[in-house]
Design an enzyme around this catalytic site. Structure first.
Site, PDB file in Angstrom:
ATOM      1  N   TYR A 160       1.259 -35.397  67.981  1.00 32.99           N
ATOM      2  CA  TYR A 160       1.661 -34.798  67.732  1.00 32.99           C
ATOM      3  C   TYR A 160       2.408 -34.513  66.017  1.00 32.99           C
ATOM      4  O   TYR A 160       1.286 -33.006  65.446  1.00 32.99           O
ATOM      5  CB  TYR A 160       2.752 -33.929  68.882  1.00 32.99           C
ATOM      6  CG  TYR A 160       2.356 -32.003  68.753  1.00 32.99           C
ATOM      7  CD1 TYR A 160       1.022 -31.733  69.387  1.00 32.99           C
ATOM      8  CD2 TYR A 160       3.113 -31.112  68.531  1.00 32.99           C
ATOM      9  CE1 TYR A 160       0.420 -30.407  69.713  1.00 32.99           C
ATOM     10  CE2 TYR A 160       2.450 -29.927  68.678  1.00 32.99           C
ATOM     11  CZ  TYR A 160       1.578 -29.552  69.059  1.00 32.99           C
ATOM     12  OH  TYR A 160       1.095 -27.724  69.310  1.00 32.99           O
ATOM     13  N   LYS A 167       4.028 -25.679  64.765  1.00 31.03           N
ATOM     14  CA  LYS A 167       4.786 -25.212  66.335  1.00 31.03           C
ATOM     15  C   LYS A 167       6.265 -24.838  66.034  1.00 31.03           C
ATOM     16  O   LYS A 167       6.826 -23.664  66.430  1.00 31.03           O
ATOM     17  CB  LYS A 167       4.989 -25.673  66.790  1.00 31.03           C
ATOM     18  CG  LYS A 167       3.858 -26.147  67.615  1.00 31.03           C
ATOM     19  CD  LYS A 167       2.161 -24.475  67.800  1.00 31.03           C
ATOM     20  CE  LYS A 167       1.287 -24.447  68.539  1.00 31.03           C
ATOM     21  NZ  LYS A 167      -0.551 -23.484  69.049  1.00 31.03           N
TER      22      LYS A 167
HETATM   23  C1  1JT Z   1      -3.703 -28.810  68.560  1.00 28.00           C
HETATM   24  C2  1JT Z   1      -4.562 -29.710  69.061  1.00 28.00           C
HETATM   25  C3  1JT Z   1      -2.790 -28.363  68.926  1.00 28.00           C
HETATM   26  C4  1JT Z   1      -3.909 -30.011  70.217  1.00 28.00           C
HETATM   27  C5  1JT Z   1      -2.980 -29.784  71.008  1.00 28.00           C
HETATM   28  C6  1JT Z   1      -2.241 -28.170  70.322  1.00 28.00           C
HETATM   29  N1  1JT Z   1      -1.562 -28.011  71.159  1.00 28.00           N
HETATM   30  C7  1JT Z   1      -1.428 -28.605  72.112  1.00 28.00           C
HETATM   31  N2  1JT Z   1      -2.469 -29.978  71.792  1.00 28.00           N
HETATM   32  C8  1JT Z   1      -2.583 -31.275  72.564  1.00 28.00           C
HETATM   33  C9  1JT Z   1      -1.466 -31.679  72.536  1.00 28.00           C
HETATM   34  C10 1JT Z   1      -1.903 -33.261  71.021  1.00 28.00           C
HETATM   35  C11 1JT Z   1      -0.788 -33.851  71.474  1.00 28.00           C
HETATM   36  C12 1JT Z   1      -0.306 -33.734  71.888  1.00 28.00           C
HETATM   37  C13 1JT Z   1       0.059 -33.263  73.054  1.00 28.00           C
HETATM   38  C14 1JT Z   1      -0.628 -31.949  73.224  1.00 28.00           C
HETATM   39  C15 1JT Z   1      -6.101 -30.455  67.923  1.00 28.00           C
HETATM   40  C16 1JT Z   1      -6.251 -29.757  67.266  1.00 28.00           C
HETATM   41  C17 1JT Z   1      -5.201 -28.907  66.327  1.00 28.00           C
HETATM   42  C18 1JT Z   1      -4.559 -27.959  66.611  1.00 28.00           C
HETATM   43  O1  1JT Z   1       0.708 -35.707  71.360  1.00 28.00           O
HETATM   44  C19 1JT Z   1       1.833 -35.451  71.579  1.00 28.00           C
HETATM   45  C20 1JT Z   1      -1.504 -34.584  69.790  1.00 28.00           C
END
Ligand code: 1JT
Length: 259
Positions: A160, A167
């Site tokens: 993430y 965030k």
């Molecule tokens: C963005 C993206 C914001 C993916 C996101 C996000 N908030 C949640 N997710 C899904 C996610 C992504 C990862 C993860 C867990 C959930 C992609 C485009 C930019 C904004 O890893 C633990 C990597």
């Protein structure tokens, strides 16, 4: 129930519908169901086309649809000016936007570039501050601003990376905004949604693993749906939450409490 919410005929701006899986679209559907006036903002023309198709398919009518690029102050100013001129009073804003470069969402966090870090912060955290500033002059009856966050704000979730830092800034911004806008009876809260398969989750290599881990570990032993995030969002936007501001509300089946 609808009466307790006091959302009927209220003007709510929804930012961040990219397609039918978007959390923002889920909130919009819940808002239509209780008779709110929904105003959409979009950045890309492709998103406008998708919003128009979704509205037609569901027989919903938007109050207004305006272009807004949250990376540009002037674009946000123009969008809210247009919305304010059209509806007079804004009662709520749903900020459901985030972006980072794909290369910053894998590999090592330490390799995040200066520009990738700044871009994620600008798009995903500062955009809430700039939006609140432009919405405030039209929120003359008080109201509710919500944004979407994720557990990666407070825990290290592998991959993430730069979004977790964005965030974290978003959640801190919620608290500072809440403290300043309380005097205008404007509440500011974040919904921390569980992992949901949206367009943003596409291209996240380990997403299936994440969903499986949640099923095993979360108190409710399952993942949450777009509808569940939407209905909590509706509650936080509504009069039922009139005493709550500066809060991070988890809609994750309880996953965040587990060690
Ligand atoms: C963005 C993206 C914001 C993916 C996101 C996000 N908030 C949640 N997710 C899904 C996610 C992504 C990862 C993860 C867990 C959930 C992609 C485009 C930019 C904004 O890893 C633990 C990597």
């Amino acid at each position: 129930m609808v009466d307790l919410l006091k959302l009927k005929d209220k003007n709510i701006v929804v930012m961040g519908v990219a397609n039918q899986r978007s959390l923002a679209w889920g909130v919009a559907k819940s808002l239509f169901a209780v008779g709110a006036n929904v105003i959409f903002t979009y950045r890309k023309e492709r998103s406008l086309a998708r919003i128009e198709k979704l509205l037609a398919d569901h027989d919903y009518e938007a109050k207004l649809i305006v272009q807004c690029d949250v990376n540009e102050d002037e674009s946000i100013h123009k969008a809210f000016n247009e919305i304010g001129e059209a509806v007079g009073t804004i009662h709520g804003v749903v900020h459901s936007l985030a972006f980072a470069h794909a290369e910053d969402l894998r590999g090592d966090f330490i390799d995040t570039s200066r520009s990738g870090y700044a871009f994620a912060q600008d798009t995903s955290a500062y955009s809430l501050v700039a939006t609140a500033k432009e919405a405030r002059p039209y929120m003359t009856d008080g109201g509710s601003i919500i944004t979407m966050s994720y557990l990666g704000a407070e825990r290290v979730l592998p991959g993430y990376n730069v979004m977790g830092v964005a965030k974290a800034a978003l959640e801190a911004s919620v608290k500072y905004l809440a403290s300043e806008l309380g005097q205008d009876n404007i509440r500011v809260n974040a919904i921390s949604a569980g992992a949901i398969r949206t367009l943003s989750a596409k291209g996240v290599p380990s997403f299936n693993t994440i969903l499986n881990q949640i099923e095993e570990k979360a108190p409710l032993k399952r993942n949450v749906s777009q509808e569940e995030v939407a209905d909590t969002s509706l509650a936080v936007l509504s009069d039922l939450f009139r005493g709550v501001t500066g809060e991070i509300v988890y809609v994750d089946g309880g996953y965040n409490i587990m060690g």
